[in-house]
Design a protein around this motif. Structure first.
Motif, PDB file in Angstrom:
ATOM      1  N   VAL A   5       0.786  -1.236   0.000  1.00  0.00           N
ATOM      2  CA  VAL A   5       0.000   0.000   0.000  1.00  0.00           C
ATOM      3  C   VAL A   5       0.811   1.274   0.000  1.00  0.00           C
ATOM      4  O   VAL A   5       0.293   2.341  -0.218  1.00  0.00           O
ATOM      5  CB  VAL A   5      -0.943   0.104   1.214  1.00  0.00           C
ATOM      6  CG1 VAL A   5      -2.244  -0.556   0.953  1.00  0.00           C
ATOM      7  CG2 VAL A   5      -0.294  -0.355   2.467  1.00  0.00           C
ATOM      8  N   PHE A   6       2.080   1.172   0.298  1.00  0.00           N
ATOM      9  CA  PHE A   6       2.868   2.408   0.362  1.00  0.00           C
ATOM     10  C   PHE A   6       4.270   2.133  -0.149  1.00  0.00           C
ATOM     11  O   PHE A   6       4.878   1.133   0.201  1.00  0.00           O
ATOM     12  CB  PHE A   6       2.957   2.926   1.800  1.00  0.00           C
ATOM     13  CG  PHE A   6       3.827   4.141   1.927  1.00  0.00           C
ATOM     14  CD1 PHE A   6       3.320   5.398   1.658  1.00  0.00           C
ATOM     15  CD2 PHE A   6       5.158   4.033   2.279  1.00  0.00           C
ATOM     16  CE1 PHE A   6       4.128   6.519   1.755  1.00  0.00           C
ATOM     17  CE2 PHE A   6       5.975   5.158   2.383  1.00  0.00           C
ATOM     18  CZ  PHE A   6       5.446   6.403   2.115  1.00  0.00           C
ATOM     19  N   LEU A  75      -1.890   7.453   4.981  1.00  0.00           N
ATOM     20  CA  LEU A  75      -0.776   7.384   4.025  1.00  0.00           C
ATOM     21  C   LEU A  75      -0.025   8.717   3.964  1.00  0.00           C
ATOM     22  O   LEU A  75       1.190   8.743   3.787  1.00  0.00           O
ATOM     23  CB  LEU A  75      -1.285   6.971   2.642  1.00  0.00           C
ATOM     24  CG  LEU A  75      -1.864   5.552   2.595  1.00  0.00           C
ATOM     25  CD1 LEU A  75      -2.433   5.237   1.221  1.00  0.00           C
ATOM     26  CD2 LEU A  75      -0.826   4.508   2.978  1.00  0.00           C
ATOM     27  N   ASP A  76      -0.760   9.842   4.151  1.00  0.00           N
ATOM     28  CA  ASP A  76      -0.082  11.153   4.222  1.00  0.00           C
ATOM     29  C   ASP A  76       0.909  11.152   5.388  1.00  0.00           C
ATOM     30  O   ASP A  76       2.040  11.636   5.267  1.00  0.00           O
ATOM     31  CB  ASP A  76      -1.086  12.287   4.475  1.00  0.00           C
ATOM     32  CG  ASP A  76      -2.036  12.505   3.302  1.00  0.00           C
ATOM     33  OD1 ASP A  76      -1.758  11.998   2.203  1.00  0.00           O
ATOM     34  OD2 ASP A  76      -3.065  13.188   3.508  1.00  0.00           O
ATOM     35  N   SER A  82       8.249   9.487   6.556  1.00  0.00           N
ATOM     36  CA  SER A  82       9.362   8.972   5.755  1.00  0.00           C
ATOM     37  C   SER A  82      10.256  10.118   5.273  1.00  0.00           C
ATOM     38  O   SER A  82      11.461   9.986   5.207  1.00  0.00           O
ATOM     39  CB  SER A  82       8.861   8.105   4.595  1.00  0.00           C
ATOM     40  OG  SER A  82       8.439   8.904   3.527  1.00  0.00           O
ATOM     41  N   ILE A  83       9.662  11.260   4.981  1.00  0.00           N
ATOM     42  CA  ILE A  83      10.471  12.416   4.558  1.00  0.00           C
ATOM     43  C   ILE A  83      11.251  12.961   5.751  1.00  0.00           C
ATOM     44  O   ILE A  83      12.430  13.253   5.681  1.00  0.00           O
ATOM     45  CB  ILE A  83       9.563  13.534   3.967  1.00  0.00           C
ATOM     46  CG1 ILE A  83       8.896  13.041   2.685  1.00  0.00           C
ATOM     47  CG2 ILE A  83      10.356  14.801   3.702  1.00  0.00           C
ATOM     48  CD1 ILE A  83       7.721  13.906   2.226  1.00  0.00           C
ATOM     49  N   LYS A  84      10.563  13.035   6.905  1.00  0.00           N
ATOM     50  CA  LYS A  84      11.163  13.662   8.085  1.00  0.00           C
ATOM     51  C   LYS A  84      12.125  12.753   8.850  1.00  0.00           C
ATOM     52  O   LYS A  84      12.865  13.233   9.707  1.00  0.00           O
ATOM     53  CB  LYS A  84      10.049  14.105   9.055  1.00  0.00           C
ATOM     54  CG  LYS A  84       9.317  15.320   8.581  1.00  0.00           C
ATOM     55  CD  LYS A  84      10.199  16.544   8.690  1.00  0.00           C
ATOM     56  CE  LYS A  84       9.782  17.628   7.737  1.00  0.00           C
ATOM     57  NZ  LYS A  84      10.666  18.784   7.692  1.00  0.00           N
ATOM     58  N   SER A  85      12.086  11.463   8.555  1.00  0.00           N
ATOM     59  CA  SER A  85      12.915  10.553   9.368  1.00  0.00           C
ATOM     60  C   SER A  85      14.403  10.842   9.211  1.00  0.00           C
ATOM     61  O   SER A  85      15.221  10.372   9.987  1.00  0.00           O
ATOM     62  CB  SER A  85      12.604   9.092   9.066  1.00  0.00           C
ATOM     63  OG  SER A  85      12.815   8.852   7.716  1.00  0.00           O
ATOM     64  N   ALA A 103      -3.047   1.032  11.015  1.00  0.00           N
ATOM     65  CA  ALA A 103      -1.841   1.407  11.771  1.00  0.00           C
ATOM     66  C   ALA A 103      -0.570   1.610  10.943  1.00  0.00           C
ATOM     67  O   ALA A 103       0.534   1.427  11.456  1.00  0.00           O
ATOM     68  CB  ALA A 103      -1.583   0.356  12.867  1.00  0.00           C
ATOM     69  N   LEU A 104      -0.700   2.029   9.701  1.00  0.00           N
ATOM     70  CA  LEU A 104       0.500   2.144   8.868  1.00  0.00           C
ATOM     71  C   LEU A 104       1.534   3.166   9.378  1.00  0.00           C
ATOM     72  O   LEU A 104       2.727   2.897   9.305  1.00  0.00           O
ATOM     73  CB  LEU A 104       0.122   2.409   7.409  1.00  0.00           C
ATOM     74  CG  LEU A 104      -0.695   1.267   6.774  1.00  0.00           C
ATOM     75  CD1 LEU A 104      -1.076   1.596   5.333  1.00  0.00           C
ATOM     76  CD2 LEU A 104       0.053  -0.060   6.813  1.00  0.00           C
ATOM     77  N   PRO A 105       1.122   4.326   9.937  1.00  0.00           N
ATOM     78  CA  PRO A 105       2.147   5.250  10.448  1.00  0.00           C
ATOM     79  C   PRO A 105       3.000   4.635  11.570  1.00  0.00           C
ATOM     80  O   PRO A 105       4.235   4.691  11.534  1.00  0.00           O
ATOM     81  CB  PRO A 105       1.341   6.449  10.946  1.00  0.00           C
ATOM     82  CG  PRO A 105       0.072   6.403  10.151  1.00  0.00           C
ATOM     83  CD  PRO A 105      -0.228   4.948   9.980  1.00  0.00           C
TER      84      PRO A 105
END
Ligand SMILES: C[S@@+](CC[C@H](N)C(=O)[O-])C[C@H]1O[C@@H](n2cnc3c(N)ncnc32)[C@H](O)[C@@H]1O
Length: 273
Positions: A5-6, A75-76, A82-85, A103-105
């Motif tokens: 999904v991502f 998903l946002d 993922s950008i901020k990690s 619970a994807l985040p």
């Protein structure tokens, strides 16, 4: 069955792919469990009800709060994390995902960071058992090798449950959750709270806010709330949530992510004033 999904591709690194259990499989399992139980006890009654409701409804207040499917803002939030990690160090942090559903985040952080502890809460026990926990497993210990997606073996999954020792799972209403979380000292509180598509109901917004306020570590704890600006027909949304925060005057709010769509989506960052 499980599905991808991502997918995030950052620089020259390996792409980050997240998987989730298919909704059709979850519904099939609910139906099968009911058939096996073959008696109308409290559980089988509510699972049949959930199955019936999820055919046409996203949410039925007080019975099923929408956790079986993955909502857009979830998903946002994964994309934002993922950008901020690269700049936010989540390693060693204690994290709570409120109203987690698929619970994807939380799973994204659990599967990409080291020495991390992520706890999950959902209104419905079925969601935790049939969606949240299987999704954690298929993104960690049961992760498909080289993108090869296959059937999820529930027996194998059950044997892996002890591998979830870094996570706790909480079911039920946000009202009273603070007591159940058992956070007696500031040290035991959460460094980061995540939540997606949980501020749609005006009646529930104060309950969610109270959990955030009581469970976030002072002074450096941060909450990321992903949501639509307005939820038509139910009345909640970013505006109502921000009004409450402003009145309480404890948190500073910043919009850290925006997605222009039919209904605008944002991620709010709450930090102590
Ligand atoms: C629309 S779903 C969103 C699920 C998931 N976060 C996502 O974005 O895909 C809303 C979630 O909020 C939680 N929720 C809503 N009202 C609640 C309440 N009063 N108490 C506890 N949880 C609640 C439920 O757990 C439900 O899964």
């Amino acid at each position: 069955m499980i599905e991808s999904v991502f997918k995030s591709i950052m620089d020259d690194k390996e792409p980050i792919v997240l998987y989730r259990r298919c909704l059709s499989d979850v519904k099939f399992q609910i139906a099968q469990n009911d058939e096996l139980e073959n008696e109308v006890n409290e559980n089988s009654h509510s699972s049949a009800k959930i199955l019936e409701l999820t055919v046409d409804n996203d949410v039925v207040h007080g019975i099923y709060e929408g956790g079986l499917k993955t909502w857009e803002c979830s998903l946002d939030l994964v994309e934002y994390l993922s950008i901020k990690s690269k700049e936010i160090n989540f390693n060693g942090k204690k994290i709570l995902e409120l109203g987690c559903g698929s619970a994807l985040p939380g799973i994204y952080l659990l599967s990409t960071q080291h020495s991390i502890c992520v706890d999950f809460q959902d209104y419905n026990e079925h969601v935790l058992k049939l969606v949240t926990i299987p999704n954690i497993l298929i993104n960690t210990v049961l992760r498909p090798q080289s993108g090869n997606i296959s059937e999820l073996d529930i027996l194998e999954e059950t044997n892996c449950l002890d591998q979830l020792k870094n996570s706790r799972f909480f079911k039920g209403d946000w009202n009273g959750l603070t007591d159940i979380l058992n956070l007696y000292s500031n040290q035991e509180k959460y460094d980061v709270i995540l939540s997606s598509e949980t501020i749609y109901n005006l009646d529930s917004i104060p309950k969610l806010y109270n959990v955030i306020k009581n469970a976030l570590k002072y002074p450096n704890g941060v909450a990321y709330i992903a949501a639509k600006t307005i939820y038509f027909g139910v009345g909640g949304g970013i505006l109502s949530f921000c009004q409450l925060i402003e009145q309480d005057n404890i948190f500073e709010v910043n919009v850290v992510y925006t997605k222009t769509a039919h209904v605008r989506r944002e991620i709010l960052k709450l930090s102590f004033l």
